[in-house]
Design an enzyme around this catalytic site. Sequence first.
Site, PDB file in Angstrom:
ATOM      1  N   ASN A 244       0.642  -1.069  -0.086  1.00 24.34           N
ATOM      2  CA  ASN A 244       0.199   0.074   0.071  1.00 24.34           C
ATOM      3  C   ASN A 244       0.868   1.270   0.179  1.00 24.34           C
ATOM      4  O   ASN A 244       0.175   2.353  -0.073  1.00 24.34           O
ATOM      5  CB  ASN A 244      -0.991   0.225   1.245  1.00 24.34           C
TER       6      ASN A 244
ATOM      7  N   HIS B  96     -14.985  -0.743   3.943  1.00 27.75           N
ATOM      8  CA  HIS B  96     -13.980  -1.457   4.698  1.00 27.75           C
ATOM      9  C   HIS B  96     -14.601  -2.081   5.914  1.00 27.75           C
ATOM     10  O   HIS B  96     -15.732  -1.477   6.602  1.00 27.75           O
ATOM     11  CB  HIS B  96     -13.016  -0.473   4.776  1.00 27.75           C
TER      12      HIS B  96
ATOM     13  N   GLU C 216     -16.428   4.718   0.438  1.00 27.53           N
ATOM     14  CA  GLU C 216     -15.222   4.769   0.141  1.00 27.53           C
ATOM     15  C   GLU C 216     -15.161   5.815  -0.913  1.00 27.53           C
ATOM     16  O   GLU C 216     -16.061   5.700  -1.764  1.00 27.53           O
ATOM     17  CB  GLU C 216     -14.323   3.339   0.055  1.00 27.53           C
TER      18      GLU C 216
ATOM     19  N   SER D  15     -11.276  -0.522  -1.897  1.00 31.39           N
ATOM     20  CA  SER D  15     -10.193  -1.069  -1.310  1.00 31.39           C
ATOM     21  C   SER D  15      -9.997  -2.650  -2.043  1.00 31.39           C
ATOM     22  O   SER D  15      -8.671  -3.101  -2.227  1.00 31.39           O
ATOM     23  CB  SER D  15      -9.728  -1.529   0.118  1.00 31.39           C
TER      24      SER D  15
ATOM     25  N   ASP E 197     -14.455   7.690   2.928  1.00 28.62           N
ATOM     26  CA  ASP E 197     -13.219   7.309   3.187  1.00 28.62           C
ATOM     27  C   ASP E 197     -12.275   7.317   2.040  1.00 28.62           C
ATOM     28  O   ASP E 197     -12.543   6.844   1.067  1.00 28.62           O
ATOM     29  CB  ASP E 197     -13.336   5.955   3.759  1.00 28.62           C
TER      30      ASP E 197
ATOM     31  N   HIS F 278      -7.404   4.832   0.282  1.00 27.79           N
ATOM     32  CA  HIS F 278      -6.491   4.552  -0.927  1.00 27.79           C
ATOM     33  C   HIS F 278      -6.528   5.485  -2.127  1.00 27.79           C
ATOM     34  O   HIS F 278      -6.037   5.476  -3.198  1.00 27.79           O
ATOM     35  CB  HIS F 278      -7.384   3.411  -1.484  1.00 27.79           C
TER      36      HIS F 278
ATOM     37  N   LYS G  22      -0.692   4.446   3.867  1.00 33.76           N
ATOM     38  CA  LYS G  22      -0.540   4.024   2.681  1.00 33.76           C
ATOM     39  C   LYS G  22       0.381   4.770   2.104  1.00 33.76           C
ATOM     40  O   LYS G  22       1.345   4.888   1.936  1.00 33.76           O
ATOM     41  CB  LYS G  22      -2.091   3.671   2.053  1.00 33.76           C
TER      42      LYS G  22
END
Length: 379
Positions: free
Chosen positions: A43, A131, A175, A179, A205, A208, A239
């Site tokens: 990541n 997640h 998100e 993910s 979120d 990533h 990450k």
Amino acid sequence: MKDYNSILNQLKATGSYRQLPTVTHRGNRIEKDGQVMLNLSSNDYLGLASCADLQKAFLEEWQEQKYPFSSSSSRLLTGNFTAYTELEQLLAERFNREAALIFNSGYHANTGILPALADKQSLILADKLVHASIIDGILLSGAPFQRYRHNDYEQLETLLKKSAGEYEQVFVVTESIFSMDGDVADLHRLVELKKSYPNVVLYVDEAHAIGVRGRNGLGIAEEQGCIGEIDLLVGTFGKALASMGAYIVCDHTIREYLINRMRPLIFSTALPPFQIAWTRFIVELLPEITPLRERLAQTSHILAEALKGKGGEVSGSHIIPYIIGDNKDCILKAEELQRKGFYCLPVRPPTVPKGTARIRFSLTADVTIEDLQPLIQAL
């Protein structure tokens, strides 16, 4: 007494047993059992964690500031060093928002924010593929909730029409880059829905996406031009930003409320000031590392194209799934690719839905096109 050995044996029989690997990192390679492989599971999306020049520059700065290696306390006691305030002020400025608050991890953020803000008079509507940390936060909140089909905004709108008027507030949770599938949420559409209902709170979120997307590396919300429209914009430092911890950018009232009600923040020893100072050092660099973002976008597109029909068509990011289906077949394929020099790992239920076991290719900016060619041939 519960027979834990029997349960572990069942996990082994179904291909669901997990073990901690013993590995050594060597730049964009990883060594395991004497074999050096291209790391396709990291990541560290921008490749900053192993950049010796960055570490040297930061340590030279540290020699002047002498940031402590431990906070030794929660921030509400004696652990609120100036490094935390400086980072929060920087985040608020970069995102052009009123306030920011930092946490010990993305898991802390996602298991603490919703339980602090939501209650029985709240409804939580969350994307089906959010997640596990968000799911845990939803359950801990005790609020009624429903998970809408993945990126199905028509169903979300139907749920809002049906239920928004029955609750004091409705949290819509998603998100920005998912993910496991690597696909991207339509934040514009979510903002439109939010504006249609005065009691909707939008929670996004960006774990990533922060560092990787947007002109200045501020994520999908920056890329789609809606930072100011998202009530609770969450991200991680662990990450692409090569550090540890997490953040929320929000308004002053939410920040103060979380300080007073968010249990993972209140009852945890704060991260080391040394770590926070490193995070600030990286955040300050984000606008300057566009070439890394561009390189990552290029290699990600190449691999996704090569995996079309096998999961690549799903991805819109540097996370590219190679969907195999069966747990044991997925493990065997990962082992085969490792023997060929590619460190990639099987992802199985409950992390992903049953029947969708996959290898999750997670590209970083220090993986080159030349590195990918042998992988594409192997696939």
